[in-house]
Write a protein that holds these residues in place. Structure first.
Motif, PDB file in Angstrom:
ATOM      1  N   GLU A 257       0.837  -1.276   0.123  1.00  0.00           N
ATOM      2  CA  GLU A 257       0.012  -0.145   0.150  1.00  0.00           C
ATOM      3  C   GLU A 257       0.879   1.257  -0.044  1.00  0.00           C
ATOM      4  O   GLU A 257       1.932   1.277   0.618  1.00  0.00           O
ATOM      5  CB  GLU A 257      -0.737  -0.126   1.246  1.00  0.00           C
ATOM      6  N   ALA A 258       0.248   2.291  -0.670  1.00  0.00           N
ATOM      7  CA  ALA A 258       1.103   3.615  -0.587  1.00  0.00           C
ATOM      8  C   ALA A 258       0.024   4.802  -0.113  1.00  0.00           C
ATOM      9  O   ALA A 258      -1.059   4.692  -0.259  1.00  0.00           O
ATOM     10  CB  ALA A 258       1.451   4.148  -2.062  1.00  0.00           C
ATOM     11  N   ALA A 259       0.680   5.383   1.002  1.00  0.00           N
ATOM     12  CA  ALA A 259      -0.097   6.519   1.697  1.00  0.00           C
ATOM     13  C   ALA A 259       0.612   7.836   1.169  1.00  0.00           C
ATOM     14  O   ALA A 259       1.738   7.950   1.348  1.00  0.00           O
ATOM     15  CB  ALA A 259      -0.019   6.308   3.129  1.00  0.00           C
ATOM     16  N   ILE A 260      -0.532   8.889   0.871  1.00  0.00           N
ATOM     17  CA  ILE A 260      -0.072  10.033   0.286  1.00  0.00           C
ATOM     18  C   ILE A 260      -0.981  11.102   0.888  1.00  0.00           C
ATOM     19  O   ILE A 260      -2.117  11.115   0.845  1.00  0.00           O
ATOM     20  CB  ILE A 260      -0.137  10.219  -1.336  1.00  0.00           C
ATOM     21  N   ARG A 261      -0.406  11.984   1.715  1.00  0.00           N
ATOM     22  CA  ARG A 261      -1.228  13.165   2.296  1.00  0.00           C
ATOM     23  C   ARG A 261      -1.661  13.946   1.231  1.00  0.00           C
ATOM     24  O   ARG A 261      -1.081  14.318  -0.061  1.00  0.00           O
ATOM     25  CB  ARG A 261      -0.214  13.915   3.152  1.00  0.00           C
ATOM     26  N   PRO A 262      -2.815  14.673   1.353  1.00  0.00           N
ATOM     27  CA  PRO A 262      -3.388  15.650   0.199  1.00  0.00           C
ATOM     28  C   PRO A 262      -2.646  16.741   0.078  1.00  0.00           C
ATOM     29  O   PRO A 262      -2.612  17.174  -1.195  1.00  0.00           O
ATOM     30  CB  PRO A 262      -4.929  15.841   0.791  1.00  0.00           C
ATOM     31  N   GLU A 263      -1.857  17.007   0.899  1.00  0.00           N
ATOM     32  CA  GLU A 263      -1.316  18.509   0.853  1.00  0.00           C
ATOM     33  C   GLU A 263      -0.163  18.220   0.005  1.00  0.00           C
ATOM     34  O   GLU A 263       0.699  19.488  -0.039  1.00  0.00           O
ATOM     35  CB  GLU A 263      -1.114  19.225   2.280  1.00  0.00           C
ATOM     36  N   VAL A 264       0.666  17.159  -0.120  1.00  0.00           N
ATOM     37  CA  VAL A 264       1.838  17.144  -0.744  1.00  0.00           C
ATOM     38  C   VAL A 264       1.645  16.658  -2.323  1.00  0.00           C
ATOM     39  O   VAL A 264       2.730  16.628  -3.024  1.00  0.00           O
ATOM     40  CB  VAL A 264       2.697  16.013  -0.210  1.00  0.00           C
ATOM     41  N   GLY A 325      -2.816  17.503 -14.614  1.00  0.00           N
ATOM     42  CA  GLY A 325      -1.587  16.641 -14.149  1.00  0.00           C
ATOM     43  C   GLY A 325      -1.340  16.852 -12.577  1.00  0.00           C
ATOM     44  O   GLY A 325      -1.796  17.834 -11.976  1.00  0.00           O
ATOM     45  N   LEU A 326      -1.058  15.753 -12.104  1.00  0.00           N
ATOM     46  CA  LEU A 326      -0.720  15.659 -10.397  1.00  0.00           C
ATOM     47  C   LEU A 326       0.479  15.096 -10.333  1.00  0.00           C
ATOM     48  O   LEU A 326       0.980  13.962 -11.029  1.00  0.00           O
ATOM     49  CB  LEU A 326      -2.076  14.894  -9.727  1.00  0.00           C
ATOM     50  N   ARG A 327       1.216  15.350  -9.206  1.00  0.00           N
ATOM     51  CA  ARG A 327       2.413  14.866  -9.154  1.00  0.00           C
ATOM     52  C   ARG A 327       2.953  14.836  -7.582  1.00  0.00           C
ATOM     53  O   ARG A 327       2.286  15.952  -6.978  1.00  0.00           O
ATOM     54  CB  ARG A 327       3.502  15.479  -9.982  1.00  0.00           C
ATOM     55  N   VAL A 328       3.698  14.127  -7.191  1.00  0.00           N
ATOM     56  CA  VAL A 328       3.907  14.105  -5.703  1.00  0.00           C
ATOM     57  C   VAL A 328       5.361  13.670  -5.623  1.00  0.00           C
ATOM     58  O   VAL A 328       5.812  12.552  -6.495  1.00  0.00           O
ATOM     59  CB  VAL A 328       3.001  13.218  -4.841  1.00  0.00           C
ATOM     60  N   LYS A 329       6.207  14.155  -4.723  1.00  0.00           N
ATOM     61  CA  LYS A 329       7.667  13.848  -4.596  1.00  0.00           C
ATOM     62  C   LYS A 329       7.636  12.346  -4.099  1.00  0.00           C
ATOM     63  O   LYS A 329       6.788  12.137  -3.259  1.00  0.00           O
ATOM     64  CB  LYS A 329       8.498  14.734  -3.640  1.00  0.00           C
ATOM     65  N   LYS A 330       8.512  11.538  -4.593  1.00  0.00           N
ATOM     66  CA  LYS A 330       8.782  10.206  -4.371  1.00  0.00           C
ATOM     67  C   LYS A 330       8.994   9.987  -2.686  1.00  0.00           C
ATOM     68  O   LYS A 330       8.509   9.090  -2.330  1.00  0.00           O
ATOM     69  CB  LYS A 330      10.197   9.611  -5.069  1.00  0.00           C
ATOM     70  N   GLU A 331       9.806  11.096  -2.095  1.00  0.00           N
ATOM     71  CA  GLU A 331      10.068  10.956  -0.823  1.00  0.00           C
ATOM     72  C   GLU A 331       8.867  11.185   0.155  1.00  0.00           C
ATOM     73  O   GLU A 331       9.003  10.976   1.126  1.00  0.00           O
ATOM     74  CB  GLU A 331      11.132  11.947  -0.306  1.00  0.00           C
ATOM     75  N   ASP A 332       7.792  11.693  -0.454  1.00  0.00           N
ATOM     76  CA  ASP A 332       6.535  12.096   0.517  1.00  0.00           C
ATOM     77  C   ASP A 332       5.636  11.093   0.254  1.00  0.00           C
ATOM     78  O   ASP A 332       4.541  11.259   0.963  1.00  0.00           O
ATOM     79  CB  ASP A 332       5.908  13.502  -0.231  1.00  0.00           C
ATOM     80  N   CYS A 333       5.819  10.062  -0.675  1.00  0.00           N
ATOM     81  CA  CYS A 333       5.012   8.696  -0.567  1.00  0.00           C
ATOM     82  C   CYS A 333       5.411   7.712   0.531  1.00  0.00           C
ATOM     83  O   CYS A 333       6.539   7.386   0.557  1.00  0.00           O
ATOM     84  CB  CYS A 333       4.901   8.198  -1.915  1.00  0.00           C
ATOM     85  N   ARG A 334       4.562   7.391   1.597  1.00  0.00           N
ATOM     86  CA  ARG A 334       4.911   6.494   2.390  1.00  0.00           C
ATOM     87  C   ARG A 334       4.336   5.052   1.799  1.00  0.00           C
ATOM     88  O   ARG A 334       3.354   5.000   2.056  1.00  0.00           O
ATOM     89  CB  ARG A 334       4.098   6.914   3.749  1.00  0.00           C
ATOM     90  N   MET A 335       5.311   4.187   1.861  1.00  0.00           N
ATOM     91  CA  MET A 335       5.017   2.690   1.355  1.00  0.00           C
ATOM     92  C   MET A 335       4.738   1.965   2.653  1.00  0.00           C
ATOM     93  O   MET A 335       5.658   1.867   3.679  1.00  0.00           O
ATOM     94  CB  MET A 335       6.056   2.246   0.774  1.00  0.00           C
ATOM     95  N   LEU A 336       3.663   1.375   2.629  1.00  0.00           N
ATOM     96  CA  LEU A 336       3.178   0.649   3.948  1.00  0.00           C
ATOM     97  C   LEU A 336       3.247  -0.927   3.714  1.00  0.00           C
ATOM     98  O   LEU A 336       3.231  -1.257   2.737  1.00  0.00           O
ATOM     99  CB  LEU A 336       1.740   0.760   4.417  1.00  0.00           C
TER     100      LEU A 336
END
Length: 336
Positions: A257-264, A325-336
């Motif tokens: 699972e990947a967890a991504i905060r809405p603000e990032v 387009g939507l993008r998120v820094k890889k470091e801001d994705c929390r892998m569970l």
């Protein structure tokens, strides 16, 4: 050695297992919060520390002393409940002095301690008032002063603000934190409100079904959840299975699972999506809801709903039904 130590605490009510082997340490002078949903065992653990519930098995230590079987009054612990439990026939001053009278503290010393507490909690002008003449916030401060005046080793607070309106609640959160720091007292706070836990705590212990799910400082707890439960309870994470993540980004992950905060997550133009430092995808804007100083947008990304938070004062205007387009820094994705 930790100031408070729970060692393999099990608590059963009949056939129901409420606490399932709790190991937990609390340092002197900390304000820690037991956070979790109703029924997770947080109040039961607090009551075991106070001596109001007997543990089924395990040990509890306070300042190096085994207090597991010690009588509540002998533990040197003060407690504030959700219900203020003030004596209605006593003034604020008399309520605060009650514990000192029970301990047969000399009258002059009683008044010195009571006066100090009245000043600390800001109730000096209400000292002669009775509980019925006080607001909810004033009653809670009087209850706090009554618990503190006997100088307990530990202060326990069992959801003390849940019956107070939202605005006053935020004010009292800061007041309790200020008083705790000023006195340097060790405090254990119970709440189901994640925002309250984040504001007040040195450390948060997240509980789930009778176990400690995660223990961290508030910033780490919010930014780096260790499990699906932690991510779903703390903050407003977008939780994506590995299959959803692959469908959305075209990239496979080894985590479940990947967890991504809405603000990032950043909204951009589709042609700007290529960037090795980011996970990039696109989505159709399907909704927006204001939340105070932020606006929460909902996107349909390969039939997967994704929330994105932006400051409400951002000058950009987004069109409903348009693709972005939507993008998120890889470091801001929390892998569970």
């Amino acid at each position: 050695m930790a100031y408070i130590k729970f060692e393999k605490i099990i608590k059963n009510f009949g056939d129901t297992k409420v606490l399932k082997g709790i190991d937990l340490e609390i340092e002197q002078g900390e304000l820690v919060t037991l956070l979790g949903p109703s029924g997770c065992g947080k109040s039961t653990l607090l009551r075991c520390l106070a001596g109001l519930e007997e543990v089924t098995s395990g040990k509890i230590y306070l300042d190096g002393t085994d207090i597991t079987d010690m009588a509540p009054r002998a533990r040197g612990i003060g407690m504030v409940f959700q219900q203020y439990s003030l004596f209605p026939n006593m003034s604020v001053e008399e309520n605060i002095a009650f514990g000192l009278k029970q301990k047969k503290v000399p009258r002059e010393e009683q008044m010195t301690k009571v006066n100090r507490m009245l000043e600390i909690v800001g109730l000096d002008k209400q000292r002669k008032h009775y509980p019925a003449e006080l607001s909810g916030g004033q009653q809670q401060r009087a209850a706090l002063a009554r618990a503190l005046v006997t100088e307990p080793k530990v202060l326990l607070l069992d959801e003390p603000l849940s019956a107070i309106d939202a605005k006053l609640r935020k004010s009292l959160q800061l007041e309790i934190r200020k008083i705790q720091r000023e006195l340097g007292i060790t405090a254990v706070f119970v709440t189901h409100d994640q925002d309250e836990a984040m504001v007040m705590s040195d450390r948060v212990h997240l509980m789930n079904e009778g176990r400690i799910e995660q223990s961290d400082d508030p910033e780490t707890m919010y930014a780096r959840p260790v499990s699906h439960f932690a991510a779903s309870f703390i903050g407003n994470y977008n939780l994506l299975t590995d299959k959803q993540f692959l469908a959305m980004t075209g990239i496979g992950i080894s985590a479940g699972e990947a967890a991504i905060r809405p603000e990032v997550i950043h909204i951009t133009e589709k042609e700007q999506l290529r960037d090795d430092a980011y996970y990039c995808f696109s989505g159709v804007l399907t909704g927006s809801v204001p939340h105070g100083n932020i606006t929460r947008y909902e996107f349909d990304c390969a039939a997967i709903p994704v929330h994105v938070d932006c400051l409400a004062n951002e000058p950009k205007h987004y069109t409903m039904g348009a693709e972005y387009g939507l993008r998120v820094k890889k470091e801001d994705c929390r892998m569970l």
